[in-house]
Design an enzyme around this catalytic site. Structure first.
Site: not given
Length: 241
Positions: A58-60, A65, A236
């Site tokens: 995902t893009i936070s 940010h 991970t």
């Protein structure tokens, strides 16, 4: 979420983040204004919400940010003691935060490396940065570089290219995925002084995560502060498709 700063344009979004106190410093505001989130988010780029970008990543949300940059700011900006800051963005994903960090490290030799464990995401980050003139300039000048690697082990420049720095250490490390622990390799690569912003799984389990601010002082003494609860994808191995 208590903070909702969505806007109709990039400027609206950043002004709302500033007005709501998620962005506190003018230099942070200016850096975010230089980076159009529309080049990095697949849809609704000016919503204050996370978005999937493929490959289980995902893009936070913009406010996350902003929090990361505000916490790392003293170690991202040039100073007499740190004229050319070096920053590591682990889990660089879309490349958005990597670009914002690069706007802050300055043009005096500072550099940012984005690390991705999935090659198509590494390519996406660089491709997104090349959508803007500023992004192309930073990449072509060698002030930003995207690499493929295991973020749990940080990144050591074995190819040169002007990013090796003093002892290969990083003044600021941002981790954009939840780690099982503060990995020893990351701590070893943190400069003295230096700061890391990292979400970590809670020791008691249960699926909870908190962001930690990890500081290393000039003598190498490490202190940790728990900041707030989050929900991040795990740091991970690459997922099997």
């Amino acid at each position: 979420m208590a903070w909702r700063s969505s806007g109709g344009s990039n400027r609206d979004l950043i002004e709302n983040l500033f007005r709501n106190g998620m962005i506190k410093h003018l230099e942070v505001k200016e850096a975010f204004l230089k980076v159009d989130r529309a080049h990095y988010a697949p849809s609704h780029p000016y919503d204050d919400s996370p978005q999937p970008i493929g490959h289980h990543a995902t893009i936070s949300a913009p406010h996350m940010h902003a929090s990361a940059v505000e916490n790392l700011l003293p170690f991202l900006t040039p100073s007499p003691a740190r004229p050319a800051p070096r920053a590591l963005d682990i889990g660089s994903g879309s490349g958005y935060l990597t670009h914002v960090m690069a706007e802050l490290v300055g043009g005096g030799g500072g550099a940012v490396v984005g690390v991705e464990h999935i090659a198509p995401l590494r390519d996406m980050g660089e491709r997104n940065m090349r959508k803007s003139e500023d992004g192309r300039r930073l990449l072509d000048a060698g002030r930003v570089r995207f690499v493929v690697g295991d973020g749990r082990r940080g990144w050591v420049d074995t190819e040169g290219g002007g990013l090796k720095g003093e002892g290969g250490k990083w003044d600021a490390i941002h981790v954009g995925a939840a780690a099982a622990e503060v990995h020893p390799e990351l701590l070893a690569q943190l400069a003295s002084p230096g700061r890391m912003f990292i979400p970590v799984d809670d020791e008691l389990g249960g699926g909870d995560q908190h962001v930690w601010c990890v500081d290393k002082d000039g003598e190498g003494v490490v202190t940790k502060r728990r900041l707030f609860g989050v929900r991040y994808v795990p740091l991970t191995d690459p997922p099997s498709e």
